[in-house]
Design a protein around this motif. Structure first.
Motif, PDB file in Angstrom:
ATOM      1  N   ASP A 202      -1.403  89.403  47.505  1.00 27.41           N
ATOM      2  CA  ASP A 202      -0.916  90.091  46.313  1.00 27.41           C
ATOM      3  C   ASP A 202       0.386  89.459  45.829  1.00 27.41           C
ATOM      4  N   VAL A 203       1.292  89.165  46.755  1.00 25.30           N
ATOM      5  CA  VAL A 203       2.566  88.548  46.393  1.00 25.30           C
ATOM      6  C   VAL A 203       2.340  87.125  45.887  1.00 25.30           C
ATOM      7  N   ILE A 204       1.407  86.398  46.508  1.00 26.61           N
ATOM      8  CA  ILE A 204       1.084  85.048  46.040  1.00 26.61           C
ATOM      9  C   ILE A 204       0.589  85.110  44.595  1.00 26.61           C
ATOM     10  N   GLY A 205      -0.286  86.068  44.302  1.00 28.26           N
ATOM     11  CA  GLY A 205      -0.776  86.243  42.938  1.00 28.26           C
ATOM     12  C   GLY A 205       0.350  86.559  41.972  1.00 28.26           C
ATOM     13  N   ALA A 206       1.286  87.403  42.404  1.00 26.44           N
ATOM     14  CA  ALA A 206       2.426  87.756  41.559  1.00 26.44           C
ATOM     15  C   ALA A 206       3.249  86.521  41.211  1.00 26.44           C
ATOM     16  N   ILE A 207       3.454  85.642  42.191  1.00 26.63           N
ATOM     17  CA  ILE A 207       4.221  84.417  41.957  1.00 26.63           C
ATOM     18  C   ILE A 207       3.513  83.523  40.942  1.00 26.63           C
ATOM     19  N   VAL A 208       2.190  83.368  41.101  1.00 27.90           N
ATOM     20  CA  VAL A 208       1.410  82.547  40.173  1.00 27.90           C
ATOM     21  C   VAL A 208       1.517  83.099  38.746  1.00 27.90           C
ATOM     22  N   VAL A 209       1.358  84.407  38.607  1.00 29.01           N
ATOM     23  CA  VAL A 209       1.412  85.038  37.290  1.00 29.01           C
ATOM     24  C   VAL A 209       2.805  84.881  36.679  1.00 29.01           C
ATOM     25  N   ALA A 210       3.838  85.050  37.493  1.00 30.21           N
ATOM     26  CA  ALA A 210       5.201  84.920  36.987  1.00 30.21           C
ATOM     27  C   ALA A 210       5.480  83.501  36.524  1.00 30.21           C
ATOM     28  N   ILE A 211       4.949  82.512  37.232  1.00 29.90           N
ATOM     29  CA  ILE A 211       5.121  81.117  36.819  1.00 29.90           C
ATOM     30  C   ILE A 211       4.453  80.883  35.463  1.00 29.90           C
ATOM     31  N   LEU A 212       3.244  81.411  35.294  1.00 35.73           N
ATOM     32  CA  LEU A 212       2.565  81.305  33.996  1.00 35.73           C
ATOM     33  C   LEU A 212       3.402  81.948  32.893  1.00 35.73           C
ATOM     34  N   ALA A 213       3.992  83.095  33.199  1.00 36.75           N
ATOM     35  CA  ALA A 213       4.819  83.790  32.206  1.00 36.75           C
ATOM     36  C   ALA A 213       6.058  82.983  31.863  1.00 36.75           C
ATOM     37  N   VAL A 214       6.668  82.327  32.859  1.00 32.27           N
ATOM     38  CA  VAL A 214       7.854  81.497  32.610  1.00 32.27           C
ATOM     39  C   VAL A 214       7.501  80.330  31.695  1.00 32.27           C
ATOM     40  N   VAL A 215       6.355  79.706  31.934  1.00 29.79           N
ATOM     41  CA  VAL A 215       5.912  78.594  31.092  1.00 29.79           C
ATOM     42  C   VAL A 215       5.792  79.050  29.641  1.00 29.79           C
ATOM     43  N   TRP A 216       5.187  80.210  29.431  1.00 27.65           N
ATOM     44  CA  TRP A 216       5.046  80.731  28.067  1.00 27.65           C
ATOM     45  C   TRP A 216       6.402  81.106  27.472  1.00 27.65           C
ATOM     46  N   ALA A 217       7.273  81.692  28.282  1.00 29.15           N
ATOM     47  CA  ALA A 217       8.600  82.063  27.781  1.00 29.15           C
ATOM     48  C   ALA A 217       9.378  80.823  27.347  1.00 29.15           C
ATOM     49  N   ILE A 218       9.285  79.748  28.122  1.00 28.19           N
ATOM     50  CA  ILE A 218       9.958  78.497  27.752  1.00 28.19           C
ATOM     51  C   ILE A 218       9.364  77.938  26.458  1.00 28.19           C
ATOM     52  N   PHE A 219       8.042  78.042  26.327  1.00 27.79           N
ATOM     53  CA  PHE A 219       7.376  77.582  25.102  1.00 27.79           C
ATOM     54  C   PHE A 219       7.917  78.329  23.881  1.00 27.79           C
TER      55      PHE A 219
END
Length: 233
Positions: A202-219
């Motif tokens: 569950d925590v691994i999934g949270a990290i993956v999702v947060a990384i995706l969100a950071v990429v979009w936020a930077i975009f």
């Protein structure tokens, strides 16, 4: 495109996405993490109970809600005012959002290291892991994920009903696909391993999702900076 927008369908779509974010933010109330005694033990160790994946989905879906909201604001405010406000608002939200998401990633990484360390530290560490993290309520989590996915699909349907040309917006479509993919990632990781290990995936999934969100936020941050510079010139 906005002149042909079917406003009732669009409003419903906007409300549905808001419901998605609210469910994700309040997911701790949907998932039973254990009895009060165990919760007190976790608090005494300054270790939050597991259940990060669903909550971290809110990072991505908040961005999706914001993008959809911008489209709605274009119906209310004149284009000139809306364009200027949009650049500044997007910059602020993306900038502080990046910091919040990066902080959340480190929080999840800390929890991941803690749980793995406990699990691989027999005898007392393993016992502590089982006492604190082995009782993840996967059934309730799956039910919450199903509800979120249903709301997202309904959001997409009403968005298309509001205006088919939304499908031509590459950024919006890619963000929607990322949101749906994140939902599937969390669901897959929750059901990939035996129940005693779900807290870790569950925590691994949270990290993956947060990384995706950071990429979009930077975009969006880069886009906002370009928009502000153009407005100044």
């Amino acid at each position: 495109m906005l002149d042909e927008l079917r406003k009732p369908f669009f409003i419903v779509a906007l409300v549905l996405m808001l419901c998605v974010v609210l469910v994700e933010i309040g997911s701790a109330m949907w998932i039973n993490f254990g009895d009060q005694t165990t919760a007190n033990i976790a608090n005494s160790l300054d270790a939050a109970r597991p259940g990060y994946g669903i909550t971290y989905l809110s990072f991505l879906d908040s961005l999706l809600f914001y993008v959809t909201l911008l489209i709605g604001l274009a119906l209310i405010f004149p284009e000139r005012i809306q364009a200027r406000v949009q650049g500044c608002a997007t910059f602020i939200i993306s900038f502080f959002g990046c910091f919040g998401m990066i902080t959340a990633i480190f929080t999840a990484l800390t929890m991941l290291v803690l749980m793995v360390t406990l699990l691989l530290s027999p005898i007392f560490g393993t016992v502590a892991y089982f006492a604190l993290y082995a009782d993840f309520d996967r059934g309730s989590a799956n039910a919450t994920l199903s509800l979120i996915m249903a709301l997202k699909i309904a959001f997409v349907v009403f968005l298309i009903l509001a205006q088919q040309r939304f499908l031509q917006g590459k950024t919006l479509v890619l963000l929607i696909l990322t949101s749906l993919l994140a939902n599937l990632i969390i669901g897959f990781l929750l059901n990939l391993v035996p129940g005693i290990l779900v807290s870790i995936t569950d925590v691994i999934g949270a990290i993956v999702v947060a990384i995706l969100a950071v990429v979009w936020a930077i975009f969006f941050l880069i886009g906002a900076i370009i928009s502000i510079v153009k407005a100044i010139h």
